[in-house]
Scaffold this motif. Structure first.
Motif, PDB file in Angstrom:
ATOM      1  N   SER A  68      -2.757   8.784   0.074  1.00 28.55           N
ATOM      2  CA  SER A  68      -1.508   8.393   0.731  1.00 28.55           C
ATOM      3  C   SER A  68      -1.311   6.873   0.685  1.00 28.55           C
ATOM      4  O   SER A  68      -0.205   6.377   0.875  1.00 28.55           O
ATOM      5  CB  SER A  68      -1.483   8.890   2.178  1.00 28.55           C
ATOM      6  OG  SER A  68      -2.431   8.183   2.941  1.00 28.55           O
ATOM      7  N   PRO A  70       0.396   4.773  -3.410  1.00 27.86           N
ATOM      8  CA  PRO A  70       1.712   4.243  -3.807  1.00 27.86           C
ATOM      9  C   PRO A  70       1.987   2.842  -3.257  1.00 27.86           C
ATOM     10  O   PRO A  70       2.512   1.986  -3.974  1.00 27.86           O
ATOM     11  CB  PRO A  70       2.697   5.264  -3.222  1.00 27.86           C
ATOM     12  CG  PRO A  70       1.918   6.513  -3.072  1.00 27.86           C
ATOM     13  CD  PRO A  70       0.523   6.087  -2.736  1.00 27.86           C
ATOM     14  N   GLY A  71       1.617   2.602  -2.011  1.00 28.40           N
ATOM     15  CA  GLY A  71       1.855   1.288  -1.410  1.00 28.40           C
ATOM     16  C   GLY A  71       1.086   0.187  -2.116  1.00 28.40           C
ATOM     17  O   GLY A  71       1.605  -0.899  -2.364  1.00 28.40           O
ATOM     18  N   VAL A  84      -0.110   0.340  -5.242  1.00 27.68           N
ATOM     19  CA  VAL A  84       0.433   0.225  -6.603  1.00 27.68           C
ATOM     20  C   VAL A  84       1.731  -0.590  -6.594  1.00 27.68           C
ATOM     21  O   VAL A  84       1.933  -1.497  -7.412  1.00 27.68           O
ATOM     22  CB  VAL A  84       0.687   1.630  -7.216  1.00 27.68           C
ATOM     23  CG1 VAL A  84       1.526   1.546  -8.484  1.00 27.68           C
ATOM     24  CG2 VAL A  84      -0.644   2.314  -7.514  1.00 27.68           C
ATOM     25  N   GLY A  85       2.599  -0.279  -5.639  1.00 25.95           N
ATOM     26  CA  GLY A  85       3.877  -0.994  -5.525  1.00 25.95           C
ATOM     27  C   GLY A  85       3.662  -2.473  -5.261  1.00 25.95           C
ATOM     28  O   GLY A  85       4.312  -3.332  -5.864  1.00 25.95           O
ATOM     29  N   THR A  86       2.726  -2.771  -4.366  1.00 25.72           N
ATOM     30  CA  THR A  86       2.446  -4.177  -4.035  1.00 25.72           C
ATOM     31  C   THR A  86       1.903  -4.913  -5.258  1.00 25.72           C
ATOM     32  O   THR A  86       2.364  -6.016  -5.584  1.00 25.72           O
ATOM     33  CB  THR A  86       1.443  -4.269  -2.866  1.00 25.72           C
ATOM     34  OG1 THR A  86       1.974  -3.529  -1.767  1.00 25.72           O
ATOM     35  CG2 THR A  86       1.204  -5.690  -2.440  1.00 25.72           C
ATOM     36  N   ARG A 109       2.258  -4.137  -8.434  1.00 27.24           N
ATOM     37  CA  ARG A 109       3.267  -4.222  -9.500  1.00 27.24           C
ATOM     38  C   ARG A 109       4.320  -5.283  -9.200  1.00 27.24           C
ATOM     39  O   ARG A 109       4.601  -6.167 -10.008  1.00 27.24           O
ATOM     40  CB  ARG A 109       3.953  -2.869  -9.673  1.00 27.24           C
ATOM     41  CG  ARG A 109       5.040  -2.891 -10.751  1.00 27.24           C
ATOM     42  CD  ARG A 109       5.754  -1.561 -10.829  1.00 27.24           C
ATOM     43  NE  ARG A 109       4.818  -0.479 -11.101  1.00 27.24           N
ATOM     44  CZ  ARG A 109       5.092   0.805 -10.905  1.00 27.24           C
ATOM     45  NH1 ARG A 109       6.254   1.167 -10.420  1.00 27.24           N
ATOM     46  NH2 ARG A 109       4.199   1.738 -11.180  1.00 27.24           N
ATOM     47  N   TYR A 110       4.888  -5.234  -7.999  1.00 27.16           N
ATOM     48  CA  TYR A 110       6.034  -6.116  -7.735  1.00 27.16           C
ATOM     49  C   TYR A 110       5.626  -7.518  -7.287  1.00 27.16           C
ATOM     50  O   TYR A 110       6.355  -8.471  -7.529  1.00 27.16           O
ATOM     51  CB  TYR A 110       7.008  -5.434  -6.770  1.00 27.16           C
ATOM     52  CG  TYR A 110       7.731  -4.315  -7.485  1.00 27.16           C
ATOM     53  CD1 TYR A 110       8.630  -4.593  -8.516  1.00 27.16           C
ATOM     54  CD2 TYR A 110       7.477  -2.984  -7.199  1.00 27.16           C
ATOM     55  CE1 TYR A 110       9.267  -3.586  -9.210  1.00 27.16           C
ATOM     56  CE2 TYR A 110       8.110  -1.963  -7.897  1.00 27.16           C
ATOM     57  CZ  TYR A 110       9.006  -2.279  -8.902  1.00 27.16           C
ATOM     58  OH  TYR A 110       9.624  -1.284  -9.614  1.00 27.16           O
ATOM     59  N   GLU A 111       4.479  -7.638  -6.634  1.00 29.42           N
ATOM     60  CA  GLU A 111       4.025  -8.999  -6.309  1.00 29.42           C
ATOM     61  C   GLU A 111       3.652  -9.731  -7.603  1.00 29.42           C
ATOM     62  O   GLU A 111       3.886 -10.931  -7.736  1.00 29.42           O
ATOM     63  CB  GLU A 111       2.839  -8.963  -5.338  1.00 29.42           C
ATOM     64  CG  GLU A 111       3.178  -8.457  -3.933  1.00 29.42           C
ATOM     65  CD  GLU A 111       4.117  -9.372  -3.155  1.00 29.42           C
ATOM     66  OE1 GLU A 111       4.127 -10.591  -3.416  1.00 29.42           O
ATOM     67  OE2 GLU A 111       4.847  -8.848  -2.289  1.00 29.42           O
ATOM     68  N   ARG A 165       5.033  -9.131 -10.518  1.00 26.97           N
ATOM     69  CA  ARG A 165       6.302  -9.435 -11.187  1.00 26.97           C
ATOM     70  C   ARG A 165       6.953 -10.683 -10.572  1.00 26.97           C
ATOM     71  O   ARG A 165       7.494 -11.524 -11.283  1.00 26.97           O
ATOM     72  CB  ARG A 165       7.226  -8.219 -11.054  1.00 26.97           C
ATOM     73  CG  ARG A 165       8.229  -8.126 -12.162  1.00 26.97           C
ATOM     74  CD  ARG A 165       8.924  -6.790 -12.178  1.00 26.97           C
ATOM     75  NE  ARG A 165       8.093  -5.730 -12.724  1.00 26.97           N
ATOM     76  CZ  ARG A 165       8.539  -4.507 -13.007  1.00 26.97           C
ATOM     77  NH1 ARG A 165       9.798  -4.205 -12.786  1.00 26.97           N
ATOM     78  NH2 ARG A 165       7.739  -3.590 -13.493  1.00 26.97           N
ATOM     79  N   MET A 166       6.883 -10.768  -9.251  1.00 36.48           N
ATOM     80  CA  MET A 166       7.474 -11.953  -8.590  1.00 36.48           C
ATOM     81  C   MET A 166       6.694 -13.218  -8.945  1.00 36.48           C
ATOM     82  O   MET A 166       7.276 -14.284  -9.119  1.00 36.48           O
ATOM     83  CB  MET A 166       7.518 -11.744  -7.079  1.00 36.48           C
ATOM     84  CG  MET A 166       8.629 -10.797  -6.656  1.00 36.48           C
ATOM     85  SD  MET A 166       8.826 -10.732  -4.873  1.00 36.48           S
ATOM     86  CE  MET A 166       7.647  -9.476  -4.431  1.00 36.48           C
ATOM     87  N   ILE A 182       8.307  -4.555   6.354  1.00 38.50           N
ATOM     88  CA  ILE A 182       6.997  -4.192   5.815  1.00 38.50           C
ATOM     89  C   ILE A 182       6.114  -3.622   6.929  1.00 38.50           C
ATOM     90  O   ILE A 182       5.388  -2.653   6.717  1.00 38.50           O
ATOM     91  CB  ILE A 182       6.354  -5.409   5.119  1.00 38.50           C
ATOM     92  CG1 ILE A 182       7.113  -5.662   3.804  1.00 38.50           C
ATOM     93  CG2 ILE A 182       4.882  -5.181   4.844  1.00 38.50           C
ATOM     94  CD1 ILE A 182       6.817  -6.974   3.144  1.00 38.50           C
ATOM     95  N   ALA A 192       6.721  -0.065   7.494  1.00 40.35           N
ATOM     96  CA  ALA A 192       6.382   0.851   6.398  1.00 40.35           C
ATOM     97  C   ALA A 192       4.982   1.420   6.641  1.00 40.35           C
ATOM     98  O   ALA A 192       4.127   0.740   7.207  1.00 40.35           O
ATOM     99  CB  ALA A 192       6.424   0.107   5.065  1.00 40.35           C
ATOM    100  N   CYS A 198       2.307   1.525   5.252  1.00 34.30           N
ATOM    101  CA  CYS A 198       1.282   0.957   4.361  1.00 34.30           C
ATOM    102  C   CYS A 198       0.527  -0.095   5.165  1.00 34.30           C
ATOM    103  O   CYS A 198       1.074  -1.156   5.458  1.00 34.30           O
ATOM    104  CB  CYS A 198       1.950   0.329   3.133  1.00 34.30           C
ATOM    105  SG  CYS A 198       0.787  -0.370   1.971  1.00 34.30           S
ATOM    106  N   ARG A 219      -2.546  -3.827   2.011  1.00 35.98           N
ATOM    107  CA  ARG A 219      -1.466  -4.551   1.352  1.00 35.98           C
ATOM    108  C   ARG A 219      -1.824  -6.017   1.087  1.00 35.98           C
ATOM    109  O   ARG A 219      -1.531  -6.550   0.025  1.00 35.98           O
ATOM    110  CB  ARG A 219      -0.206  -4.456   2.225  1.00 35.98           C
ATOM    111  CG  ARG A 219       1.029  -4.793   1.450  1.00 35.98           C
ATOM    112  CD  ARG A 219       2.289  -4.722   2.218  1.00 35.98           C
ATOM    113  NE  ARG A 219       3.303  -5.361   1.409  1.00 35.98           N
ATOM    114  CZ  ARG A 219       3.518  -6.649   1.388  1.00 35.98           C
ATOM    115  NH1 ARG A 219       2.853  -7.439   2.174  1.00 35.98           N
ATOM    116  NH2 ARG A 219       4.434  -7.158   0.593  1.00 35.98           N
TER     117      ARG A 219
END
Lengths: 263, 284
Positions: free
Chosen positions: A5, A8-9, A11-13, A15-17, A19-20, A91, A94, A96, A101
């Motif tokens: 569970s 995803p949180g 992975v998202g962090t 990926r997008y951190e 990218r930023m 955040i 959320a 997560c 995170r």
């Protein structure tokens, strides 16, 4: 709560951190010139390289000394920016947890920032590989990067994030730069004040570089007395890495606690 | 989705008490949360989403206690939240921001996420701007993006803190229609300063004053608080010593008063009159 569970949180962090971080021009403006400086300082043609592994260890040490400085200064805002208007609450609302995170935020930004020094270390390993006549120096470069450069960079980035929460951002960046210089090159022989330079507490990576790559240790062989400056060896290198891991965890934990109190 | 708040108190450092023993029970429908600035609306919403822990009291959403880690995370998967001031990461595009927030909400299925994000962008009229960096968005577009992220995962409880602030009149009308649509099959808690939003979109209203819940009931009942106390007074007549002017125009004033002012003509109260009358009788 199951581990799946949380995936995803995280992975998202990541990926997008990441990218930023890639899109943050200041990161490249800070790191690329220092990386070029490190490359200029560490580059030697194959004919001048007597000990390829030692050469790679030395190049990693110099690259880390210069690039980590810029990385720490730029990444000081990584945690604080997540507490901007509304985003901190969003955040926190959320599912997560912060303990998963926050390390992902640091890992993603640091991963991007370290791409340039990694390239420098690998480029410096190419003439060493030519001199060696094999790929051993390239493998040594990857190992040196992981053991000499990354632990200190992680500790400094975590400290910078913590300082970014408790100080005005400009001051946090200045303090990060000052602490890096104080803990890596400011020897008591140069400054009339105690410093971690040359001890097991220093994040510069001198102990692993000396123990595993044959590089001359930074300051440790210059007669510094005391329990915290033992002779380089596998045990002391591992102790140095353990200290840096503990510092990183401590700084991140404190940053997490302060971020939670800020809300 | 049911909300149960009992004895909820939140005190901040320095002794500021933002909430003082709030009891609120909502079974379903759209609740308009009203109150003056500093009344505790935003704090109540932050506590309700689990972003802030109360100093005392109990909060349960959908029967899940927010005091426990597992209960809070389970509830948070089913809560959509739009904070009052949302500054989404400017370096991301609108689509990336929604995808990031969806992942943080635990939505792992990539194909579903992609379709869901596209659907939400369309719902708030941002399909053509989804690939643009948020840095290039106007204030209204950022607000709409915030509304879209609050709908990620089709939450059973929607918590919206001044959602129409920054929207132009056309966007506001569009949002109200969206809200009416959303309120049909979920619980919505809407904090606003705009009584029109409450009158048009909410079935019940709750009013906070000084951190205390001073009213919770049907929207019509809030208007009824000012029944027999609302008057129109000609412009050249005094409003009365103990009256509160609700609205003034060159033709006259609309006032809420305990006793009829001189030349005051009783009129049917509106929601605004009821709200003013309530705060006047209980200023917190």
């Amino acid at each position: 709560m199951t581990l799946s569970s949380l995936v995803p949180g995280v992975v998202g962090t990541l990926r997008y951190e990441a990218r930023m971080a890639i899109r943050q021009r200041a990161l490249w403006y800070a790191v690329v010139p220092l990386a070029l400086l490190a490359l200029a300082a560490s580059w030697h043609p194959p004919a001048e390289i007597a000990d390829p592994v030692r050469h790679v260890g030395g190049a990693t040490l110099v690259t880390g000394l210069l690039c980590t400085f810029g990385i720490g200064v730029v990444l000081a805002d990584r945690v604080a920016r997540g507490l901007g208007p509304g985003m901190g609450d969003l955040i926190a609302a959320a599912p997560c947890p912060a303990w998963t995170r926050l390390p992902a935020v640091l890992a993603a930004s640091l991963g991007v920032a370290l791409a340039v020094p990694l390239l420098v270390v690998l480029v410096c390993a190419v003439p060493a590989a030519v001199a060696d006549g094999g790929a051993r120096p390239l493998a040594a470069a990857a190992a040196a990067f992981a053991t000499v450069l990354v632990p200190g960079a992680a500790a400094l980035a975590a400290l910078a994030c913590l300082l970014g929460l408790v100080l005005p951002m400009a001051l946090a960046r200045i303090a990060t730069a000052g602490i890096w210089l104080w803990s890596t090159i400011a020897s008591p022989q140069l400054l009339p004040m105690p410093t971690p330079t040359g001890t097991l507490l220093s994040p510069v990576g001198g102990y692993p570089a000396a123990a595993w790559f044959g590089e001359r240790s930074v300051w440790a062989d210059r007669g510094l007395p005391g329990l915290l400056s033992p002779a380089p060896g596998t045990g002391t290198a591992l102790a140095n890495l353990a200290v840096l891991a503990a510092f990183t965890a401590l700084f991140l934990t404190l940053a997490g606690l302060i971020a939670a109190r800020r809300r | 989705m049911a909300i149960e708040m009992s004895g909820v108190t939140k005190a901040f450092r320095g002794g500021v008490r933002a909430l003082a023993g709030v009891d609120l029970r909502v079974r379903c429908g759209t609740v308009g949360l009203l109150g003056a600035n500093g009344a505790g609306k935003t704090t109540l919403l932050r506590v309700l989403t689990g972003a802030l822990r109360p100093t005392a009291g109990r909060v349960a959403v959908g029967g899940r206690d927010l005091a426990t880690g597992s209960g809070r995370r389970a509830a948070q998967r089913d809560i959509g939240y739009l904070p009052q001031e949302l500054s989404p990461y400017p370096d991301l595009t609108g689509r990336e921001f929604l995808d990031y927030m969806a992942l943080l909400k635990g939505i792992g299925d990539r194909r579903f996420r992609r379709a869901h994000v596209a659907e939400l962008l369309a719902r708030v009229g941002l399909t053509d701007d989804g690939a643009r960096r948020i840095a290039a968005y106007s204030g209204g577009m950022r607000r709409r993006l915030g509304i879209a992220q609050s709908l990620l995962g089709d939450p059973g409880l929607l918590v919206l803190d001044e959602p129409t602030a920054g929207l132009d009149p056309e966007e506001r009308m569009r949002f109200r229609s969206l809200l009416a649509d959303l309120g049909r099959d979920r619980t919505v808690v809407l904090s606003t300063h705009l009584l029109d939003d409450v009158a048009q979109a909410c079935s019940t209203a709750a009013v906070l004053a000084g951190g205390r819940l001073v009213f919770h009931g049907a929207v019509g009942d809030l208007a009824a608080v000012a029944r027999g106390r609302t008057y129109e007074v000609p412009a050249d007549a005094p409003a009365g010593a103990r009256s509160t002017v609700v609205r003034a125009s060159p033709a006259g004033q609309r006032v809420v008063a305990g006793a009829a002012p001189p030349r005051g003509r009783p009129v049917a109260p509106t929601l605004e009159d009821g709200y003013i009358a309530l705060l006047r009788s209980d200023p917190g």
